[in-house]
Design a protein around this motif. Sequence first.
Motif, PDB file in Angstrom:
ATOM      1  N   GLY A   1       0.496  -1.352   0.091  1.00 50.86           N
ATOM      2  CA  GLY A   1       0.641  -0.222  -0.191  1.00 50.86           C
ATOM      3  C   GLY A   1       0.854   1.591  -0.207  1.00 50.86           C
ATOM      4  O   GLY A   1       0.141   2.223   0.042  1.00 50.86           O
TER       5      GLY A   1
ATOM      6  N   PRO B   1      -3.399  -4.725  -3.780  1.00 50.05           N
ATOM      7  CA  PRO B   1      -4.012  -3.360  -3.265  1.00 50.05           C
ATOM      8  C   PRO B   1      -4.716  -2.493  -4.126  1.00 50.05           C
ATOM      9  O   PRO B   1      -4.606  -2.387  -5.155  1.00 50.05           O
ATOM     10  CB  PRO B   1      -2.871  -2.300  -3.058  1.00 50.05           C
TER      11      PRO B   1
ATOM     12  N   THR C   1      -3.562   1.745  -5.261  1.00 55.26           N
ATOM     13  CA  THR C   1      -2.398   1.407  -5.700  1.00 55.26           C
ATOM     14  C   THR C   1      -2.290   0.729  -7.094  1.00 55.26           C
ATOM     15  O   THR C   1      -2.759  -0.326  -7.363  1.00 55.26           O
ATOM     16  CB  THR C   1      -0.934   0.656  -4.484  1.00 55.26           C
TER      17      THR C   1
END
Length: 297
Positions: free
Chosen positions: A88, A114, A117
């Motif tokens: 992250g 994630p 991202t």
Amino acid sequence: MTDTPQFHCGFVAIVGRPNVGKSTLMNHLIGQKISITSKKSQTTRHRVTGIHTEDTAQFVFVDTPGFQTYHKGALNEALNKSVKDSLGSVDCVLFLLEAMRFTSADKEVMALLPKKTPVILVVNKLDKAKDKLTLQAFIDEVTAEFEFAGVEVVSAKHGQRLAELLDQVRPHLPESMPLYPEDMVTDKNERFLAAEIVREKLFRYLGEELPYEMNVEVEMFEMDGALRRIHIAVLVDKEHQKPIVIGKAGEKLKKISTEARLDMEKLFDGKVFLQVWVKVKSGWADDVRFLREFGLN
Ligand code: GDP
Ligand code: MG
Ligand code: K
């Protein structure tokens, strides 16, 4: 006012199950062998940072050992969380797969990707794909399961399509001054890299015979003018494991140290005098600690 071009710099995590080619990719991206590679899994024990600098951008790559150290099905929650946290906090994630293979281990890693991202799907080992059609079907199967910011097919080993991969990553690097000097390719020191290189050769030449409890220790690392004098001990648990590493008439150890020296000379760009020997670990200190842990003395 002068019109200086803006600089971009960011962190890029390379993730994927063992043996998809993460370390190979990192080495090729930065043009140096800093992360060890082998056919065996779990060769990467440390987080290695590789740096690639261009005129107006700097890519800081992190190899993620977290994904390499779990055993099937034992990915516990703590590890899970630490991997998620580290992913992250980067600017871009490269999720590596091997062409035509999408295993349950790949899916376990995928579950940790994630959502906020950007993640680029990198299909490595392009040389293993039969034809374009089956490759596309494979990509469709994978992209149906996750929202990727981009897809790139590469061969890390053969250095194919790596420029195209960098083109996909570049837009995700935030505007920032470079974090590292432009000629720096890694934040790991030479001492660490020397031990990693020897470890790689041990993996390569011992194969299945590799003693399970083996360690590599740098006993000396000295500059003698432009010459690096390096002494490395391979620590094994038991006396009978020594000949496995040494080989018949010392040939194995000789091969290991010659190849390690050549790699070091290339990486450090200078002459190396390398001595590698095998030692039996003295078990005493560990034994005492073991007993204390269990309250026996
Ligand atoms: P890691 O565990 O993900 O870091 O994987 P490594 O970088 O150690 O690579 C595992 C194995 O895959 C090594 O034997 C590499 O030489 C091999 N490999 C990496 N990239 C390619 C590729 O593009 N094509 C082929 N055929 N093999 C590759
Ligand atoms: Mg690796
Ligand atoms: K590996």
